[in-house]
Enzyme design. Sequence first.
Site, short mmCIF file in Angstrom:
data_model
loop_
_atom_site.label_atom_id
_atom_site.label_comp_id
_atom_site.label_asym_id
_atom_site.label_seq_id
_atom_site.Cartn_x
_atom_site.Cartn_y
_atom_site.Cartn_z
N TYR A 1 15.75 30.19 5.56
CA TYR A 1 14.55 30.87 6.08
C TYR A 1 14.65 31.09 7.59
O TYR A 1 15.01 30.20 8.34
CB TYR A 1 13.30 30.04 5.80
CG TYR A 1 12.82 30.14 4.38
CD1 TYR A 1 12.39 31.36 3.85
CD2 TYR A 1 12.76 29.01 3.58
CE1 TYR A 1 11.94 31.44 2.55
CE2 TYR A 1 12.31 29.08 2.27
CZ TYR A 1 11.90 30.31 1.76
OH TYR A 1 11.46 30.39 0.47
N LYS B 1 0.84 -1.20 0.00
CA LYS B 1 0.00 0.00 0.00
C LYS B 1 0.88 1.25 0.00
O LYS B 1 2.09 1.17 0.22
CB LYS B 1 -0.94 -0.02 1.21
CG LYS B 1 -0.23 -0.06 2.55
CD LYS B 1 -1.22 -0.35 3.67
CE LYS B 1 -0.49 -0.54 4.98
NZ LYS B 1 -1.00 0.21 6.08
C1 PLP Z 1 -3.43 -4.49 8.53
C2 PLP Z 1 -1.97 -4.33 8.25
N1 PLP Z 1 -1.22 -5.41 8.13
C3 PLP Z 1 0.11 -5.33 7.88
C4 PLP Z 1 0.74 -4.10 7.75
C5 PLP Z 1 2.22 -4.03 7.50
O1 PLP Z 1 2.87 -3.44 8.59
P1 PLP Z 1 4.45 -3.27 8.63
O2 PLP Z 1 4.80 -2.31 7.57
O3 PLP Z 1 4.72 -2.74 9.99
O4 PLP Z 1 5.04 -4.62 8.40
C6 PLP Z 1 -0.02 -2.94 7.89
C7 PLP Z 1 0.64 -1.63 7.78
O5 PLP Z 1 0.28 -0.63 8.33
C8 PLP Z 1 -1.41 -3.06 8.15
O6 PLP Z 1 -2.19 -1.97 8.29
#
Ligand code: PLP
Length: 358
Positions: free
Chosen positions: A255, A35
């Site tokens: 700045y 994601k």
């Molecule tokens: C539901 C869920 N599973 C797995 C992950 C993966 O987490 P990580 O990047 O800490 O391994 C996330 C990330 O936020 C998540 O929201």
Amino acid sequence: MNSLIRAEVSAAALRDNLQRVRELAPSSRVMAVVKANAYGHGLVTTALCLADADAFAVARLQEALVLRGAGVRKPIVLLEGVFDPEQLAEAARHDLEVVVHGDEQLALLATAPAGSTFVVWLKIDTGMNRLGFRVEQVDSALVRLASLGPRIRELRLLSHFASADEPASCENDLQLARFNALSAGRSWTRSLCNSAGLFAMPEAQAEWVRPGLALYGVSPFPELLGSQLGLRPAMRLVSTVIAVRDVLAGEAVGYGGAWRAAADTRVAIVAAGYGDGLPRSLENGTPVLVNGARASLVGRVSMDMIAVNVTAIQGVQVGDPAILWGPELPVEQIAAHAGTIPYELLCSVSQRVPLAVR
Ligand SMILES: Cc1ncc(COP(=O)(O)O)c(C=O)c1O
């Protein structure tokens, strides 16, 4: 034409990290969490590099559709599920697995046209108090799911650790105990571990693990680096010196004159700013590697530039490379200088930074 700033992504590092995950969880299948543009590493290219993963997980339908559009045929899980009939239809059309975390989504599933079938991951709130059915609500959710008949092709169980990055927290054991109690005696396929859980809670690995950050070679634990966990940082954010100037003792830089030279100082201006995703909260003294040598940030981060003290580095000139983070300069350390976590830095790399996958 070369871009002044770019994010180099190592395909080999991504693959090695997947291999490391498999070593850690040899009995589990791996759902690669891609994601948020694969945590800034490029959604499609990362998924292609990680083609050996058993499935992919995304947060938004749009992300899944991009993957399907790019020819990714592996299972894709929508970690937050779907929210309206149109999204439900798209999920069915593209064979996306859906998380169901609330009553509204159960009701939505009941409207699915006959003939559409879903792999459903029922999300259990074992203590995070964000998404999911509380333990005492699960039985009634299961009854409602059973009433959906063949629409549910397979039912699986999922939960999420709130504090796996703090291995000493007793919350982790509590969450695992609640999850195990629910699934005891049933043959469900289950998933609980994010990256931190994968390392800190091996007893929670179950049938599927869901690493994100670890695949990018970065540590989820504040006190450790990815390399100390056997991971290889996959991204190097590198830019270019676009000016070099001598600042006299007593003069201020940038700045607000937020940094003032205590002595005569040679300053390199590097083409990287918050417009590229560098947090404005980066503090004075944050390390930057100029020509491979350690320099330090001076003054405020502006939209397109930072200033770096290169007095101690011989011969710095316009065109020289400046590494903001990467294998040589852990993003975990840079995040600490901004009072944030590496997740945020990686996800914030902006659209104007080209990704170069090697
Ligand atoms: C539901 C869920 N599973 C797995 C992950 C993966 O987490 P990580 O990047 O800490 O391994 C996330 C990330 O936020 C998540 O929201």
